[in-house]
Design a protein around this motif. Structure first.
Motif, mmCIF file in Angstrom:
data_model
loop_
_atom_site.group_PDB
_atom_site.id
_atom_site.type_symbol
_atom_site.label_atom_id
_atom_site.label_comp_id
_atom_site.label_asym_id
_atom_site.label_seq_id
_atom_site.Cartn_x
_atom_site.Cartn_y
_atom_site.Cartn_z
ATOM 1 N N LYS A 55 0.829 -1.212 0.000
ATOM 2 C CA LYS A 55 0.000 0.000 0.000
ATOM 3 C C LYS A 55 0.854 1.249 0.000
ATOM 4 N N ARG A 56 1.893 1.302 0.849
ATOM 5 C CA ARG A 56 2.702 2.517 0.948
ATOM 6 C C ARG A 56 3.506 2.750 -0.327
ATOM 7 N N THR A 57 4.115 1.703 -0.840
ATOM 8 C CA THR A 57 4.909 1.894 -2.059
ATOM 9 C C THR A 57 4.016 2.220 -3.253
ATOM 10 N N SER A 58 2.825 1.607 -3.303
ATOM 11 C CA SER A 58 1.899 1.927 -4.395
ATOM 12 C C SER A 58 1.445 3.385 -4.305
ATOM 13 N N ASP A 59 1.224 3.893 -3.078
ATOM 14 C CA ASP A 59 0.841 5.291 -2.912
ATOM 15 C C ASP A 59 1.940 6.219 -3.424
ATOM 16 N N ILE A 60 3.197 5.860 -3.130
ATOM 17 C CA ILE A 60 4.306 6.701 -3.599
ATOM 18 C C ILE A 60 4.386 6.667 -5.121
ATOM 19 N N GLU A 61 4.257 5.470 -5.695
ATOM 20 C CA GLU A 61 4.292 5.362 -7.156
ATOM 21 C C GLU A 61 3.128 6.140 -7.782
ATOM 22 N N GLU A 62 1.939 6.047 -7.170
ATOM 23 C CA GLU A 62 0.771 6.756 -7.688
ATOM 24 C C GLU A 62 0.960 8.261 -7.570
ATOM 25 N N LEU A 63 1.600 8.702 -6.457
ATOM 26 C CA LEU A 63 1.869 10.124 -6.284
ATOM 27 C C LEU A 63 2.751 10.652 -7.405
ATOM 28 N N ALA A 64 3.814 9.876 -7.739
ATOM 29 C CA ALA A 64 4.706 10.312 -8.815
ATOM 30 C C ALA A 64 3.952 10.450 -10.139
ATOM 31 N N PHE A 65 3.031 9.549 -10.383
ATOM 32 C CA PHE A 65 2.273 9.612 -11.642
ATOM 33 C C PHE A 65 1.255 10.749 -11.616
#
Length: 593
Positions: A55-65
Motif C-alpha cells: 500500500k505505501r509503495t503503491s501510494d508513492i508510485e501513484e503520487l509520482a504519476f
C-alpha cells in the motif's frame, strides 16, 4: 551385584526412565507448541507487513504519476530543440515537477528526472548536488523503460530508498523520461518496528532483485549470512531453520501478491523458549523429588523381597563347603520361602549321596590312573621289538659294508634311548629333554632309512623349560613313520613344532605321508569302537590313545590330542598341555601323591 542391589537399581532405573521420558516429552511438546504458534503468528504478521508495504509503495508510485499527470511534461516535445526558449521551458517544467514531488510529502528527501537523452535533473532537501552519490547509477535506465511504467525499488544511500519509474505521454504514449524519488527508509521501517519489539524478531525486506531494502534492527553479520546462503529462496510461506554463531534461528519468507517484495522474519529460538525456563525448573525439581521417593521405596521393597534369599544363600554357601546342612526357617510363605523348604529336603538327600558317590569317583579315578601308568610304563619299557630288531640288523649290515663310525653312532644312540626308557625321572620332564630323546630316536631312523626321512624342527626357545609328561612324542613320531611315511613312496618329512595359544602349550607332529580319513581318525582316537583293529596297528595306536588319556587325567578334559589329516597329503597330531614350569610341576605332583 547382590539381588537386593539389582532390585533397588531396577526400581530406580524404571522410575527414572518414566519421569525423564514424561518430563522430556512435556518440555518438547511445550517448546514445539510455542514454535508452531509463533510460526503461525509470524506468517500472519508478515502477511500484514506485506499488505502495508504494498500500500505505501503503491501510494508513492501513484503520487509520482499524479504529479506527472498534472504537469506539462507530456506536452513538451521530446526531441531536443535548437530553440533556446523551448529548452528553458522544458527545464522549468521539470523543475516544477520535481519541486512539487519533493515537497508533496515529508518523507521524500530527493527527486530526480532523467530525460530521454539521458541528461539527469536533480533537486533535494539538502545542499548535496552529487548525482552519483544518491544512487542514480544503481539501476539500468533501459531496464526501467522496459518495465513500461512499473516502478523499480532499490536501496539508496544515507538511509534512503530509491524508486525508479518510467513516464509516458498521456496522449502520445511516448517515453518522456524517468522519475527517481529518494524516500526515507523510516517510511518502510515503521511498518514493522512495533512487530519487532513485540516478537523480538528481525524483519528483512527484499526487492525483486533480492536486495535488502532495510538496515535497522538486524545484525549486519546475521543478514549477510542469511543472504549468502540463499535462504531467501524458500518462499513457500513455511517455517525453516538455520544456525548462526551457535544460535538456532527460525525464519519465514513471504512474497507479496505482486511478487515485488519479499518479507523475511528471523526469530531466535532462544527468544522463543525464554518462557520455558519455569517448565524446566519445575521438571528438574519434580524429577529429583520423585527419584528420592523412589529410592526409599525401592530400598524397602528390595530388602523385604530378598530377606529369604539371603537366608537361602547363606545356607547354600555352608552346604557347598562341607556338605553339612542347617535347616532354613523362612520368614514368610512366598515363592522364595517355599523354595527354602524344598532346599531343606534336597540338601538332606544330597548329603547322603555325596559321601558315597564322591568317594567312589575318587577311587575309580585313582584306579584308572594307576592302570594307565602301568600300561604306559610297560609300553615305554618295550618300545617296539620290531624297531630294535631292525636297528640291530642295520648295525650288522653297516658293520660289513661301511666301517665303524656309523655303527658306533647307532650303538650310541640306541644306548641313549634305552637309558631314557628305563630311567626313573618321574612322570614329567622338561620339554628340552623330551625333544633330545626324539632327536636321538629320529637320527636312528634317518640312518636306517637313509634319504627317505627328513626332519624339520620349529621350536620356540621360550617353552623349552616347560614340563611335559614323559614319552608323549615317541608314539606320535613312530606312528608318523610306520603308518605315514613307510607306506608312501618318495621322501618323507616329519615336522615337530611347539607354540603357545594363551595359557596353553601346543606341540605338533606332522608328516607328509598317506594321511587318514575321518573314519580312520575315529578308530585311532576311539579304539573301543573298532575291536577288529589289525594287530600290526595296535602297538602305536594304543600308544597314541594312552598319551591322550594320560594327559586328560593329569590336566583335565580340555587337554589332550587332536588329529587333522588329509588323505594322500599330510597328518598333524596336536598335543594341548597347560604351560607349567618346574616349580608348578613339583606342586602338582606333591598334591597328587
Amino acid at each position: 551385584m547382590k539381588l537386593r542391589t539389582k532390585f533397588l537399581l531396577s526400581f530406580v532405573l524404571i522410575i527414572l526412565i518414566l519421569v525423564l521420558t514424561i518430563a522430556t516429552v512435556l518440555y518438547n511438546v511445550s517448546v514445539n507448541t510455542i514454535k508452531n504458534n509463533t510460526a503461525s503468528y509470524s506468517r500472519f504478521l508478515i502477511d500484514q507487513i506485506g499488505i502495508n508495504l504494498e500500500k505505501r509503495t503503491s501510494d508513492i508510485e501513484e503520487l509520482a504519476f499524479e504529479v506527472f499527470r498534472l504537469s506539462n511534461l507530456d506536452q513538451v516535445p521530446i526531441q531536443e530543440s535548437d530553440d533556446h526558449t523551448g529548452s528553458v521551458l522544458r527545464s522549468k517544467d521539470i523543475a516544477d515537477y520535481l519541486s512539487n514531488l519533493l515537497y508533496s510529502q515529508p518523507y521524500i528527501v530527493r527527486a530526480a528526472y532523467i530525460e530521454p537523452n539521458g541528461a539527469p535533473r536533480h533537486i533535494g532537501k539538502t545542499l548535496d548536488s552529487d548525482l552519483a552519490g544518491i544512487g542514480l547509477d544503481r539501476v539500468d535506465i533501459e531496464r526501467v523503460k522496459q518495465m513500461r511504467g512499473k516502478a523499480i525499488w532499490v536501496p539508496g544511500s544515507e538511509g534512503t530508498l530509491l524508486m525508479f519509474k518510467s513516464l509516458y505521454g498521456l496522449t502520445t504514449g511516448a517515453y518522456v523520461g524517468t522519475v527517481v524519488l529518494g524516500i526515507e527508509s523510516n517510511q518502510i521501517e515503521n511498518i514493522y518496528t512495533e512487530i519487532n519489539r513485540l516478537t523480538s524478531s528481525n524483519i528483512l525486506i527484499l526487492n525483486e532483485d533480492h536486495q535488502i531494502m532495510n538496515s535497522g534492527g538486524i545484525v549486519p553479520e546475521l543478514a549477510a549470512f542469511f543472504m549468502d546462503n540463499h535462504f531467501y529462496l524458500h518462499r513457500d510461506s513455511s517455517t525453516h531453520s538455520f544456525q548462526w554463531n551457535n544460535t538456532n534461528y527460525l525464519y519465514t519468507v513471504l512474497s507479496t501478491s505482486s511478487d515485488k517484495w519479499s518479507i523475511v522474519q528471523i526469530i531466535s529460538v532462544d527468544e522463543l523458549t525464554r518462557g520455558t525456563s519455569v517448565i524446566k525448573y519445575w521438571t528438574i525439581h519434580i524429577t529429583i523429588i520423585a527419584l528420592i521417593a523412589a529410592f526409599l521405596l525401592a530400598a524397602f521393597l528390595s530388602k523385604s523381597i530378598t530377606s529369604n534369599v539371603r537366608l537361602l544363600l547363606h545356607s547354600m554357601t555352608i552346604f557347598t563347603m562341607d556338605f553339612s546342612h542347617r535347616i532354613i526357617v523362612p520368614r514368610n510363605r512366598d515363592e522364595v520361602g517355599l523354595l527354602a523348604e524344598k532346599f531343606n529336603l534336597m540338601a538332606d538327600k544330597i548329603s547322603e549321596l555325596v559321601n558315597t558317590v564322591y568317594k567312589e569317583k575318587l577311587l575309580k579315578q585313582k584306579a584308572e590312573y594307576r592302570t594307565l601308568q602301568f600300561e604306559y610304563k610297560a609300553l615305554q619299557a618295550q618300545i617296539n621289538p620290531h624297531f630294535l630288531y631292525n636297528t640291530l640288523e642295520s648295525i650288522y649290515a653297516l658293520a660289513k659294508l661301511k666301517g665303524e663310525e656309523q655303527i658306533g653312532e647307532l650303538i650310541y644312540l640306541l644306548g641313549s634311548l634305552l637309558r631314557e626308557s628305563i630311567g626313573k625321572k618321574g612322570d614329567t620332564i622338561p620339554l628340552r629333554e623330551e625333544l633330545d630323546f626324539i632327536r636321538d630316536y629320529l637320527t636312528i631312523h634317518q640312518i636306517i632309512y637313509e634319504d627317505k626321512i627328513a626332519v624339520c624342527y620349529e621350536l620356540d626357545e621360550r617353552w623349552m623349560d616347560c614340563v611335559v609328561p614323559k614319552f608323549i612324542l615317541q608314539p606320535l613320531v613312530e606312528n608318523a613313520i610306520k603308518h605315514g611315511i613307510e607306506e608312501k613312496p618318495g621322501k618323507g618329512t616329519i615336522r615337530i613344532a611347539c607354540r603357545s595359544e594363551g595359557e596353553t602349550l601346543i606341540l605338533e607332529v606332522t608328516d607328509n605321508g598317506i594321511g587318514m580319513d575321518e573314519a580312520t581318525i575315529d578308530k585311532v582316537m576311539n579304539p573301543g569302537n573298532d575291536p577288529g583293529l589289525p594287530v600290526k596297528d595296535k602297538h602305536t595306536r594304543v600308544g597314541i590313545i594312552s598319551v591322550h588319556k594320560r594327559i586328560g587325567i593329569l590336566y583335565g578334559g580340555e587337554y589332550g590330542l587332536s588329529i587333522r589329516s588329509v588323505p594322500g597329503e599330510y597328518t598333524t597330531i596336536l598335543i594341548r598341555l597347560p604351560i607349567m614350569r618346574g616349580e608348578e610341576r613339583d606342586e602338582k605332583e606333591s598334591d597328587r601323591h
